[in-house]
Enzyme design. Structure first.
Site, PDB file in Angstrom:
ATOM      1  N   CYS A 115      -3.449   6.085 -12.627  1.00 35.23           N
ATOM      2  CA  CYS A 115      -3.096   4.663 -12.724  1.00 35.23           C
ATOM      3  C   CYS A 115      -2.425   4.313 -14.048  1.00 35.23           C
ATOM      4  CB  CYS A 115      -4.338   3.814 -12.508  1.00 35.23           C
ATOM      5  SG  CYS A 115      -5.054   4.104 -10.893  1.00 35.23           S
ATOM      6  N   HIS A 260      -2.122  -3.053 -14.573  1.00 29.86           N
ATOM      7  CA  HIS A 260      -2.198  -2.165 -13.403  1.00 29.86           C
ATOM      8  C   HIS A 260      -3.030  -2.875 -12.351  1.00 29.86           C
ATOM      9  CE1 HIS A 260      -3.308   0.890 -10.656  1.00 29.86           C
ATOM     10  NE2 HIS A 260      -4.549   0.980 -11.097  1.00 29.86           N
ATOM     11  N   ASN A 290      -4.051  -1.177  -4.384  1.00 37.06           N
ATOM     12  CA  ASN A 290      -3.859  -0.423  -5.631  1.00 37.06           C
ATOM     13  C   ASN A 290      -2.928   0.756  -5.333  1.00 37.06           C
ATOM     14  OD1 ASN A 290      -4.128   1.507  -7.671  1.00 37.06           O
ATOM     15  ND2 ASN A 290      -6.276   1.055  -8.049  1.00 37.06           N
TER      16      ASN A 290
END
Ligand code: COA
Length: 334
Positions: A115, A260, A290
């Site tokens: 990420c 993020h 995500n």
């Protein structure tokens, strides 16, 4: 002294929309549970017949190049962030290079920082530009998580979170700083709190032969959700403050924070802790889930298209994820 700045942003997400309702038909979950814990309403999943990490990233890259008024041939180097490459090796950077029809003079570097991958990639590209080695670098984050998810009740804590997509940024050399600073961190003590074990090299020969693998659960994402959440809210805030201090700025200087897109609750927690108003934090996790390394460039591309990143704005990027790794970038928009 040379600096780098972002001259174009692009993104591509697969057509297929997967609603929370759809997930609740195939596993024991509910729309309410997913929205309450993650803020996610839907995500995009690829069509395996047509979407790959390489071709989604090529579409995102072409959008970024077009918005920058540049052509494929203007690219000097590719930095590609993904933890879901098309092949175990080689990385997807070379596949993107092939998709874009670039000749053999262009190098392609792959990064596996999950990420935090896009900010790590941006930092690497920034250094190459500052040293004068390259003038125009394509920085990409792209992932296909959906086909690896355990879409049964057993895998529901991760299956509801992750989505697919690609984002790209074109970086170019400039006389005035666009990217003001990047800060990168890691703590491998927490590697197994969010990871996929296989196909890893940690197994002895007999266990690494595919025909010997009887229990394939080690190919699925393992996530200790509460540990991730607990560390994320601390590290996000720390690394944003580190960026501000390094540039003699305060949170009031931030025009837009693009975190993020891990979980809307994490973003809201950081927003509250930093004391930022709603208009200063960009979230699109509701639509895409995500998307790991792709989440920041997708969010930036959309924020830019919505007119939310203007000349002289201070844009703050921040990420946290598997590793654990965490990172921030402070950018003066040009
Ligand atoms: N639907 C319904 N119930 C679910 C579920 C789902 N999709 N996923 C887990 N549950 C259940 C659990 O089985 C557990 O049930 P039990 O109490 O009967 O054992 C219960 O919900 C609570 O589980 P827990 O894991 O403690 O939930 P949580 O409140 O921590 O929320 C996350 C789970 C994953 C949403 C949360 O931990 C989180 O967001 N963590 C951060 C994850 C993240 O951001 N990852 C990406 C990092 S880049």
């Amino acid at each position: 002294m040379k600096y780098s700045r972002i001259v174009g942003l692009g993104h591509h997400v697969p057509e297929t929309v997967i609603s929370n309702q759809y997930l609740s038909n195939i596993m024991d979950t509910t729309d309410e549970w997913i929205i309450e814990r993650t803020g996610i309403k839907q995500r995009r999943w690829i069509d395996p017949a047509k979407d790959t990490v390489a071709n989604m990233s090529a579409k995102a890259s072409r959008m970024a190049l077009e918005r920058a008024g540049l052509k494929e041939q203007d690219i000097d180097f590719i930095v590609f962030a993904t933890i879901t490459p098309d092949y175990f090796f080689p990385g997807s950077g070379v596949l993107l290079q092939r998709e874009l029809g670039l000749d053999g003079r262009v190098g392609a570097l792959d990064l596996r920082n999950a990420c935090s991958g896009f900010i790590y990639a941006l930092s690497v590209a920034d250094q190459f530009i500052k040293t004068g080695m390259y003038k125009t670098i394509l920085v990409v984050g792209a992932e296909i998580q959906s086909t690896a998810l355990d879409i049964t009740t057993r895998g529901r804590n991760t299956a509801v979170i992750f989505g697919d997509g690609a984002g790209a940024a074109v970086l170019q050399a400039t006389e005035k700083p666009g990217i003001l600073s990047t800060h990168l961190h890691s703590d491998g003590n927490f590697a197994e709190e969010l990871y996929v074990k296989d196909p890893g090299s940690s197994r002895p020969h007999a266990e690494r032969q595919p025909e010997q693998i009887l229990d394939t659960s080690s190919f699925k994402v393992v996530m200790n959700g509460s540990q991730v959440f607990k560390h994320a809210v601390v590290r996000f805030t720390e690394v944003i403050n580190e960026a501000l201090e390094a540039n003699n700025m305060t949170k009031d200087d931030i025009s837009l924070l693009v975190p993020h897109q891990a979980n809307l609750r994490i973003s809201q927690f950081i927003q509250q802790k930093m004391g930022l108003s709603d208009d200063k934090v960009y979230n699109n996790i509701m639509h895409y889930g995500n998307t790991t390394a792709a989440s920041i460039p997708i969010a930036m591309s959309e924020a830019w298209a919505e007119g939310k990143m203007k000349k002289d704005d201070i844009i703050c990027l921040a990420a946290f994820g598997s590793g654990f790794t965490w990172a921030s970038a402070l950018i003066k928009w040009q």
